[in-house]
Design a protein around this motif. Sequence first.
Motif, PDB file in Angstrom:
ATOM      1  N   MET A 190      39.546  20.006  31.455  1.00  0.00           N
ATOM      2  CA  MET A 190      38.511  19.443  30.316  1.00  0.00           C
ATOM      3  C   MET A 190      39.382  18.582  29.551  1.00  0.00           C
ATOM      4  O   MET A 190      40.253  18.629  29.246  1.00  0.00           O
ATOM      5  CB  MET A 190      38.239  20.604  29.542  1.00  0.00           C
ATOM      6  N   SER A 191      38.470  17.376  29.302  1.00  0.00           N
ATOM      7  CA  SER A 191      38.937  16.091  28.640  1.00  0.00           C
ATOM      8  C   SER A 191      38.734  16.318  26.932  1.00  0.00           C
ATOM      9  O   SER A 191      38.277  17.086  26.330  1.00  0.00           O
ATOM     10  CB  SER A 191      37.871  14.925  28.862  1.00  0.00           C
ATOM     11  N   ASN A 192      39.581  15.493  26.113  1.00  0.00           N
ATOM     12  CA  ASN A 192      39.571  15.654  24.926  1.00  0.00           C
ATOM     13  C   ASN A 192      38.018  15.301  24.246  1.00  0.00           C
ATOM     14  O   ASN A 192      37.579  15.953  23.482  1.00  0.00           O
ATOM     15  CB  ASN A 192      40.311  14.594  24.253  1.00  0.00           C
ATOM     16  N   PHE A 193      37.119  14.582  24.993  1.00  0.00           N
ATOM     17  CA  PHE A 193      35.842  14.307  24.582  1.00  0.00           C
ATOM     18  C   PHE A 193      35.158  15.513  24.815  1.00  0.00           C
ATOM     19  O   PHE A 193      34.181  15.858  23.901  1.00  0.00           O
ATOM     20  CB  PHE A 193      35.377  13.208  25.460  1.00  0.00           C
ATOM     21  N   THR A 194      34.992  16.122  25.886  1.00  0.00           N
ATOM     22  CA  THR A 194      34.462  17.485  26.102  1.00  0.00           C
ATOM     23  C   THR A 194      34.647  18.559  25.143  1.00  0.00           C
ATOM     24  O   THR A 194      33.864  19.254  24.548  1.00  0.00           O
ATOM     25  CB  THR A 194      34.342  17.786  27.511  1.00  0.00           C
ATOM     26  N   ASP A 195      36.016  18.719  24.841  1.00  0.00           N
ATOM     27  CA  ASP A 195      36.606  19.568  23.948  1.00  0.00           C
ATOM     28  C   ASP A 195      35.903  19.317  22.571  1.00  0.00           C
ATOM     29  O   ASP A 195      35.239  20.187  21.888  1.00  0.00           O
ATOM     30  CB  ASP A 195      38.066  19.379  23.540  1.00  0.00           C
ATOM     31  N   ALA A 196      35.902  18.113  22.177  1.00  0.00           N
ATOM     32  CA  ALA A 196      35.408  17.607  20.767  1.00  0.00           C
ATOM     33  C   ALA A 196      33.761  17.878  20.876  1.00  0.00           C
ATOM     34  O   ALA A 196      33.343  18.101  19.774  1.00  0.00           O
ATOM     35  CB  ALA A 196      35.559  16.304  20.681  1.00  0.00           C
ATOM     36  N   ALA A 197      33.015  17.693  21.882  1.00  0.00           N
ATOM     37  CA  ALA A 197      31.784  17.805  21.693  1.00  0.00           C
ATOM     38  C   ALA A 197      31.184  19.227  21.754  1.00  0.00           C
ATOM     39  O   ALA A 197      30.376  19.625  21.209  1.00  0.00           O
ATOM     40  CB  ALA A 197      31.099  17.344  23.494  1.00  0.00           C
TER      41      ALA A 197
ATOM     42  N   GLY B 263      27.016   9.992  24.460  1.00  0.00           N
ATOM     43  CA  GLY B 263      27.437  10.980  24.484  1.00  0.00           C
ATOM     44  C   GLY B 263      27.278  12.087  25.488  1.00  0.00           C
ATOM     45  O   GLY B 263      27.865  12.758  25.902  1.00  0.00           O
ATOM     46  N   VAL B 264      25.912  12.073  25.810  1.00  0.00           N
ATOM     47  CA  VAL B 264      25.368  12.743  27.083  1.00  0.00           C
ATOM     48  C   VAL B 264      26.340  12.578  28.390  1.00  0.00           C
ATOM     49  O   VAL B 264      26.499  13.395  28.897  1.00  0.00           O
ATOM     50  CB  VAL B 264      24.049  12.730  27.204  1.00  0.00           C
ATOM     51  N   THR B 265      26.266  11.309  28.678  1.00  0.00           N
ATOM     52  CA  THR B 265      26.891  10.990  29.770  1.00  0.00           C
ATOM     53  C   THR B 265      28.466  11.398  29.963  1.00  0.00           C
ATOM     54  O   THR B 265      29.037  11.702  30.573  1.00  0.00           O
ATOM     55  CB  THR B 265      26.546   9.666  30.388  1.00  0.00           C
TER      56      THR B 265
ATOM     57  N   ILE C 189      29.087   9.729  18.359  1.00  0.00           N
ATOM     58  CA  ILE C 189      28.626   9.772  19.777  1.00  0.00           C
ATOM     59  C   ILE C 189      29.173  11.286  20.068  1.00  0.00           C
ATOM     60  O   ILE C 189      28.419  11.985  20.894  1.00  0.00           O
ATOM     61  CB  ILE C 189      29.834   8.628  20.678  1.00  0.00           C
ATOM     62  N   GLU C 190      30.386  11.701  19.699  1.00  0.00           N
ATOM     63  CA  GLU C 190      30.868  13.156  19.610  1.00  0.00           C
ATOM     64  C   GLU C 190      29.381  14.195  19.476  1.00  0.00           C
ATOM     65  O   GLU C 190      29.287  15.033  20.117  1.00  0.00           O
ATOM     66  CB  GLU C 190      31.967  13.804  19.022  1.00  0.00           C
ATOM     67  N   GLY C 191      28.954  13.670  18.315  1.00  0.00           N
ATOM     68  CA  GLY C 191      27.808  14.616  17.824  1.00  0.00           C
ATOM     69  C   GLY C 191      26.708  14.618  18.794  1.00  0.00           C
ATOM     70  O   GLY C 191      26.066  15.679  19.050  1.00  0.00           O
ATOM     71  N   GLN C 192      26.079  13.347  19.314  1.00  0.00           N
ATOM     72  CA  GLN C 192      25.055  13.339  20.150  1.00  0.00           C
ATOM     73  C   GLN C 192      25.264  14.118  21.543  1.00  0.00           C
ATOM     74  O   GLN C 192      24.595  14.523  22.088  1.00  0.00           O
ATOM     75  CB  GLN C 192      24.725  11.871  20.604  1.00  0.00           C
ATOM     76  N   ALA C 193      26.552  14.076  21.855  1.00  0.00           N
ATOM     77  CA  ALA C 193      27.036  14.840  23.068  1.00  0.00           C
ATOM     78  C   ALA C 193      26.683  16.415  23.024  1.00  0.00           C
ATOM     79  O   ALA C 193      26.503  16.851  24.030  1.00  0.00           O
ATOM     80  CB  ALA C 193      28.577  14.727  23.355  1.00  0.00           C
ATOM     81  N   SER C 194      26.345  16.776  21.870  1.00  0.00           N
ATOM     82  CA  SER C 194      25.864  18.289  21.653  1.00  0.00           C
ATOM     83  C   SER C 194      24.751  18.379  22.446  1.00  0.00           C
ATOM     84  O   SER C 194      24.315  19.667  22.818  1.00  0.00           O
ATOM     85  CB  SER C 194      25.986  18.736  20.095  1.00  0.00           C
ATOM     86  N   VAL C 195      23.861  17.414  22.606  1.00  0.00           N
ATOM     87  CA  VAL C 195      22.726  17.547  23.226  1.00  0.00           C
ATOM     88  C   VAL C 195      22.955  17.978  24.777  1.00  0.00           C
ATOM     89  O   VAL C 195      22.356  18.850  25.253  1.00  0.00           O
ATOM     90  CB  VAL C 195      21.815  16.205  23.440  1.00  0.00           C
ATOM     91  N   ALA C 196      24.015  17.450  25.585  1.00  0.00           N
ATOM     92  CA  ALA C 196      24.520  18.049  26.793  1.00  0.00           C
ATOM     93  C   ALA C 196      24.994  19.176  26.842  1.00  0.00           C
ATOM     94  O   ALA C 196      24.773  19.905  27.832  1.00  0.00           O
ATOM     95  CB  ALA C 196      25.241  16.797  27.345  1.00  0.00           C
ATOM     96  N   VAL C 197      25.682  19.575  25.750  1.00  0.00           N
ATOM     97  CA  VAL C 197      26.287  20.770  25.814  1.00  0.00           C
ATOM     98  C   VAL C 197      25.284  21.989  25.665  1.00  0.00           C
ATOM     99  O   VAL C 197      25.489  22.899  26.290  1.00  0.00           O
ATOM    100  CB  VAL C 197      27.381  21.073  24.497  1.00  0.00           C
ATOM    101  N   GLU C 198      24.226  21.964  24.809  1.00  0.00           N
ATOM    102  CA  GLU C 198      23.273  22.692  24.960  1.00  0.00           C
ATOM    103  C   GLU C 198      22.246  22.647  26.147  1.00  0.00           C
ATOM    104  O   GLU C 198      22.193  23.706  26.584  1.00  0.00           O
ATOM    105  CB  GLU C 198      22.231  22.358  23.595  1.00  0.00           C
ATOM    106  N   MET C 199      22.078  21.787  26.559  1.00  0.00           N
ATOM    107  CA  MET C 199      21.270  21.422  27.627  1.00  0.00           C
ATOM    108  C   MET C 199      21.945  22.421  29.144  1.00  0.00           C
ATOM    109  O   MET C 199      21.063  23.059  29.340  1.00  0.00           O
ATOM    110  CB  MET C 199      21.257  19.977  28.251  1.00  0.00           C
TER     111      MET C 199
ATOM    112  N   ASP D 228      32.052  14.463  33.303  1.00  0.00           N
ATOM    113  CA  ASP D 228      33.151  15.527  33.225  1.00  0.00           C
ATOM    114  C   ASP D 228      32.668  16.961  33.656  1.00  0.00           C
ATOM    115  O   ASP D 228      33.466  17.593  34.619  1.00  0.00           O
ATOM    116  CB  ASP D 228      34.010  15.830  32.029  1.00  0.00           C
ATOM    117  N   GLU D 229      31.820  17.411  33.263  1.00  0.00           N
ATOM    118  CA  GLU D 229      31.340  18.630  33.586  1.00  0.00           C
ATOM    119  C   GLU D 229      30.421  18.712  34.886  1.00  0.00           C
ATOM    120  O   GLU D 229      30.476  19.782  35.355  1.00  0.00           O
ATOM    121  CB  GLU D 229      30.283  19.374  31.965  1.00  0.00           C
ATOM    122  N   CYS D 230      29.512  17.857  35.242  1.00  0.00           N
ATOM    123  CA  CYS D 230      28.890  17.975  36.251  1.00  0.00           C
ATOM    124  C   CYS D 230      28.833  16.795  37.022  1.00  0.00           C
ATOM    125  O   CYS D 230      27.704  16.213  36.787  1.00  0.00           O
ATOM    126  CB  CYS D 230      27.326  18.702  36.139  1.00  0.00           C
TER     127      CYS D 230
END
Length: 415
Positions: free
Chosen positions: A1-8, A190-192, A157-167, A197-199
């Motif tokens: 898991m990357s620092n970005f995914t942790d932060a998201a 953020g989403v990409t 950008i980290e905050g917008q990545a939460s869209v992907a976490v929820e999705m 990383d995750e999928c």
Amino acid sequence: MSNFTDAARLATAALRDLFDPTPLQRNDHLSARYGAEIWLKREDLAPVRSYKIRGAVNAMRKVRVADPAQKQFVCASAGNHAQGVAYACRHFGVRGTIFMPVTTPQQKIDKTRVFGGDSVDIVLTGDYFDQTLTAAQKFCAEKSAHFLSPFDDPDVIEGQASVAVEMLEQLGKAPDLVILPVGGGGLASGVTGFMRDECPGTAFRFVEPLGGASLTAALEHGGPTTIAKVNSFVDGAAVARLGSCTYEMLKWVDPAQVLLAPEDRICVTMLEMLNVEGIVLEPAGALSVDVLPSLAEQIAGKTVVCVTSGGNFDFERLPEVKERAQRYAGLKKYFILRMPQRPGALREFLMMLGPDDDIARFEYLKKSARNFGSVLIGIETKNADNFKDLFANMQTAGFSYRDITADEALAEFLI
């Protein structure tokens, strides 16, 4: 898991203090049409009817952790970002000064004030956004406040990545394709950034308004490039220049993955979603759904998520949206007719109209000669093919006309 995914993931958890995840809904209408599993990530149902609250809250949260003494925040926005910042200011109990162009619709000013309450001051300055931004940044420097960018900020950008976490949590699997609207690039970054990383097997398509293709320009020139002229109709995504931070996160994108949506076609999509599904989308919020027809062969049998990014639509704009949609669909045309100045000429023209043709506009512009006058005519019909018959009848009768429906200069001046 990357620092970005942790932060998201941390950003997503922090948002639960403010609101539940926005719904991920399977859309039966679209799924049946395209023979696919079409899901809508309903950011139009966020507290400020836009995903922008995510980035604003996350950026403010991280500033407050790093510098608890910082209690002054500034932004420049005429729409969704302003409302997200106002909401965040009230939540964190800090002061916000929100600069908005003088031309901002009163509805957006009022909504920003409602979300921020006593925590925000709204300053109306500048006829154009660039002037507003300059004033905001000058004020920010003078007051030692923190400027909150709408997209060009790693914390946003980290905050917008939460869209992907929820999705991903809601879907329970990796989708085959995610379709994302692009303005300044914060949401797409953020989403990409999270999902690649995750999928890594998930594909992406990016949608820009035709009159504001900042990602396309950046990919073409190898870096953020300012677009000379921007069509402001899709106000939530009509950005003249992609952000530097967002470009770094999106420079891997193949230009073939970026689709352009004509502004008038977006209006057709907005009306369909409203009339068929009862879903209110702003122009930028409809971008991801708008391109589905052009992807029909590619998405058959697949799981597709469209991010509907916002629903801040002022219904006073509905007549304009309907007008644009009709013109795009070929159901409404405007033309200048050289009308003979003789008894019976008008009756002769009216007899050329079919049973489904209605006159929406009739205005004498000028008498161009003693025997002729120029008339602006708008015709609505139920079938676009009806215009072929009308124009054929006019030519047979010797009525001279000029179709100005697609002439932007004349249409803007006359219509």
